[in-house]
Design a protein around this motif. Structure first.
Motif, PDB file in Angstrom:
ATOM      1  N   ILE A  28       0.836  -1.213   0.000  1.00  0.00           N
ATOM      2  CA  ILE A  28       0.000   0.000   0.000  1.00  0.00           C
ATOM      3  C   ILE A  28       0.869   1.262   0.000  1.00  0.00           C
ATOM      4  O   ILE A  28       0.583   2.230  -0.699  1.00  0.00           O
ATOM      5  CB  ILE A  28      -0.958   0.017   1.213  1.00  0.00           C
ATOM      6  N   ALA A  29       1.950   1.230   0.778  1.00  0.00           N
ATOM      7  CA  ALA A  29       2.859   2.388   0.821  1.00  0.00           C
ATOM      8  C   ALA A  29       3.452   2.639  -0.571  1.00  0.00           C
ATOM      9  O   ALA A  29       3.631   3.781  -0.992  1.00  0.00           O
ATOM     10  CB  ALA A  29       3.972   2.146   1.838  1.00  0.00           C
ATOM     11  N   TYR A  30       3.745   1.556  -1.292  1.00  0.00           N
ATOM     12  CA  TYR A  30       4.323   1.687  -2.642  1.00  0.00           C
ATOM     13  C   TYR A  30       3.301   2.248  -3.631  1.00  0.00           C
ATOM     14  O   TYR A  30       3.660   2.966  -4.550  1.00  0.00           O
ATOM     15  CB  TYR A  30       4.849   0.334  -3.137  1.00  0.00           C
ATOM     16  N   ILE A  52      -3.434  -2.899   7.234  1.00  0.00           N
ATOM     17  CA  ILE A  52      -3.752  -1.868   6.233  1.00  0.00           C
ATOM     18  C   ILE A  52      -4.194  -0.518   6.801  1.00  0.00           C
ATOM     19  O   ILE A  52      -4.397   0.416   6.043  1.00  0.00           O
ATOM     20  CB  ILE A  52      -4.828  -2.385   5.246  1.00  0.00           C
ATOM     21  N   ALA A  53      -4.344  -0.424   8.133  1.00  0.00           N
ATOM     22  CA  ALA A  53      -4.868   0.823   8.719  1.00  0.00           C
ATOM     23  C   ALA A  53      -4.046   2.048   8.309  1.00  0.00           C
ATOM     24  O   ALA A  53      -4.590   3.059   7.863  1.00  0.00           O
ATOM     25  CB  ALA A  53      -4.924   0.699  10.242  1.00  0.00           C
ATOM     26  N   ALA A  54      -2.725   1.952   8.454  1.00  0.00           N
ATOM     27  CA  ALA A  54      -1.874   3.109   8.119  1.00  0.00           C
ATOM     28  C   ALA A  54      -1.957   3.426   6.628  1.00  0.00           C
ATOM     29  O   ALA A  54      -1.891   4.584   6.213  1.00  0.00           O
ATOM     30  CB  ALA A  54      -0.426   2.823   8.527  1.00  0.00           C
ATOM     31  N   GLY A  55      -2.132   2.385   5.821  1.00  0.00           N
ATOM     32  CA  GLY A  55      -2.191   2.564   4.371  1.00  0.00           C
ATOM     33  C   GLY A  55      -3.409   3.337   3.899  1.00  0.00           C
ATOM     34  O   GLY A  55      -3.366   4.014   2.880  1.00  0.00           O
ATOM     35  N   ILE A  56      -4.488   3.259   4.666  1.00  0.00           N
ATOM     36  CA  ILE A  56      -5.729   3.936   4.261  1.00  0.00           C
ATOM     37  C   ILE A  56      -5.501   5.445   4.139  1.00  0.00           C
ATOM     38  O   ILE A  56      -5.817   6.066   3.129  1.00  0.00           O
ATOM     39  CB  ILE A  56      -6.876   3.651   5.274  1.00  0.00           C
ATOM     40  N   VAL A  57      -4.897   6.041   5.179  1.00  0.00           N
ATOM     41  CA  VAL A  57      -4.679   7.493   5.156  1.00  0.00           C
ATOM     42  C   VAL A  57      -3.552   7.848   4.175  1.00  0.00           C
ATOM     43  O   VAL A  57      -3.594   8.893   3.522  1.00  0.00           O
ATOM     44  CB  VAL A  57      -4.436   8.052   6.584  1.00  0.00           C
ATOM     45  N   LEU A  58      -2.578   6.952   4.017  1.00  0.00           N
ATOM     46  CA  LEU A  58      -1.496   7.201   3.052  1.00  0.00           C
ATOM     47  C   LEU A  58      -2.047   7.333   1.635  1.00  0.00           C
ATOM     48  O   LEU A  58      -1.713   8.274   0.917  1.00  0.00           O
ATOM     49  CB  LEU A  58      -0.481   6.047   3.077  1.00  0.00           C
ATOM     50  N   ILE A  59      -2.896   6.371   1.246  1.00  0.00           N
ATOM     51  CA  ILE A  59      -3.463   6.395  -0.115  1.00  0.00           C
ATOM     52  C   ILE A  59      -4.289   7.664  -0.332  1.00  0.00           C
ATOM     53  O   ILE A  59      -4.133   8.372  -1.334  1.00  0.00           O
ATOM     54  CB  ILE A  59      -4.355   5.149  -0.365  1.00  0.00           C
ATOM     55  N   LYS A  60      -5.167   7.958   0.632  1.00  0.00           N
ATOM     56  CA  LYS A  60      -6.037   9.135   0.472  1.00  0.00           C
ATOM     57  C   LYS A  60      -5.228  10.418   0.364  1.00  0.00           C
ATOM     58  O   LYS A  60      -5.494  11.269  -0.489  1.00  0.00           O
ATOM     59  CB  LYS A  60      -7.017   9.230   1.645  1.00  0.00           C
ATOM     60  N   GLU A  61      -4.234  10.562   1.233  1.00  0.00           N
ATOM     61  CA  GLU A  61      -3.450  11.803   1.250  1.00  0.00           C
ATOM     62  C   GLU A  61      -2.498  11.908   0.054  1.00  0.00           C
ATOM     63  O   GLU A  61      -2.015  12.982  -0.268  1.00  0.00           O
ATOM     64  CB  GLU A  61      -2.679  11.933   2.561  1.00  0.00           C
ATOM     65  N   ALA A  62      -2.229  10.754  -0.595  1.00  0.00           N
ATOM     66  CA  ALA A  62      -1.361  10.779  -1.784  1.00  0.00           C
ATOM     67  C   ALA A  62      -2.203  10.940  -3.052  1.00  0.00           C
ATOM     68  O   ALA A  62      -1.693  10.845  -4.167  1.00  0.00           O
ATOM     69  CB  ALA A  62      -0.538   9.496  -1.855  1.00  0.00           C
ATOM     70  N   GLY A  63      -3.504  11.171  -2.869  1.00  0.00           N
ATOM     71  CA  GLY A  63      -4.378  11.419  -4.021  1.00  0.00           C
ATOM     72  C   GLY A  63      -4.920  10.169  -4.668  1.00  0.00           C
ATOM     73  O   GLY A  63      -5.430  10.220  -5.789  1.00  0.00           O
ATOM     74  N   GLY A  64      -4.819   9.031  -3.983  1.00  0.00           N
ATOM     75  CA  GLY A  64      -5.319   7.786  -4.553  1.00  0.00           C
ATOM     76  C   GLY A  64      -6.722   7.464  -4.096  1.00  0.00           C
ATOM     77  O   GLY A  64      -7.358   8.236  -3.366  1.00  0.00           O
TER      78      GLY A  64
END
Length: 245
Positions: free
Chosen positions: A179-181, A200-212
């Motif tokens: 998810i980070a990738y 996957i919890a941390a990945g949820i905010v990562l994806i959203k904030e990276a515009g995904g």
């Protein structure tokens, strides 16, 4: 460096302290690989140790927050609207076999949404983090999902699928890093089912904030979670491809 919240700062410190143990244990593990006894107990021990350090550090700073973690399960404390979600080693099987592809993952859930997430790969010294409305970062550089829109040029990560997909994909054995990738544009999309919340919890905010784009995930559900994440550019095409399975 961009300004980060006190909570994220606490997460980073806990992560850095725990990763020292993890790096040391990983070095020991390589010696154990050749022994008949096998390293499984050693790894379980590492998992428990690392989680314990992370929880201790987080509790020092935020004694009342609740905790959801892989080894400990759900611990309800005074503050039930804030919960740390912790995976001490995501990619345990890689770790077990001496493959340097695993991560520590910590997220903060506040009132039913993930507001803060951190994924740290200690061996490559790569840290991915994001906070709600503050962007996603990789080692202090702002990150965005990829801009590719032709599926043939994309690289995906997937979990178990019944049929062989017709696109280029990898199975890395570490959901958090997959998810980070995607968030950092190294991968174009990720799909897997049967995941746990701490993967996957941390990945949820990562994806959203990276515009995904990531599918809606019920955060009250700890197990059997299905994840589908990608850039907005190819989300529809990616879902169409996957629906053939």
């Amino acid at each position: 460096m961009n300004s980060i919240s006190a909570n994220l700062n606490v997460m980073i410190k806990a992560c850095e302290k725990a990763s020292k143990i993890l790096i040391r244990d990983f070095g020991e593990l390589e010696k154990l690989q050749v022994s008949k006894k096998g390293p499984r107990d050693f790894v379980t021990n590492s998992d428990v140790k690392v989680e314990k350090i992370i929880i201790e550090e987080l509790k020092k700073a935020r004694p009342n927050y609740s905790i959801i973690s892989e080894e400990n399960g759900v611990e309800k404390n005074k503050d039930t609207s804030n919960s740390w979600i912790i995976d001490p080693i995501d990619g345990t099987i890689n770790f077990l076999h001496g493959i340097p592809h695993f991560a520590i993952s910590i997220a903060l859930k506040s009132n039913d949404e993930i507001i803060c997430g951190l994924i740290f790969d200690p061996i490559k010294d790569e840290m991915f983090y994001a906070e709600k409305n503050n962007g996603a970062f990789f080692n202090n550089q702002r990150i965005r999902v990829s801009k590719k829109n032709n599926l043939n040029e994309c690289l995906f990560a997937i979990g178990r699928l019944k049929n062989e997909p017709s696109f280029t994909y990898r199975r890395s054995g570490c959901a958090a890093l997959d998810i980070a990738y995607v968030a950092s544009g190294r991968l174009d999309g990720y799909a897997q089912d049967n995941l746990n919340l701490w993967d996957i919890a941390a990945g949820i905010v990562l994806i959203k904030e990276a515009g995904g784009i990531i599918n809606d995930i019920d955060l009250n559900n700890i197990k059997n979670i299905k994840v589908l994440a990608s850039s907005a550019e190819i989300n529809t095409k990616f879902i169409e491809k996957l629906s053939n399975f």
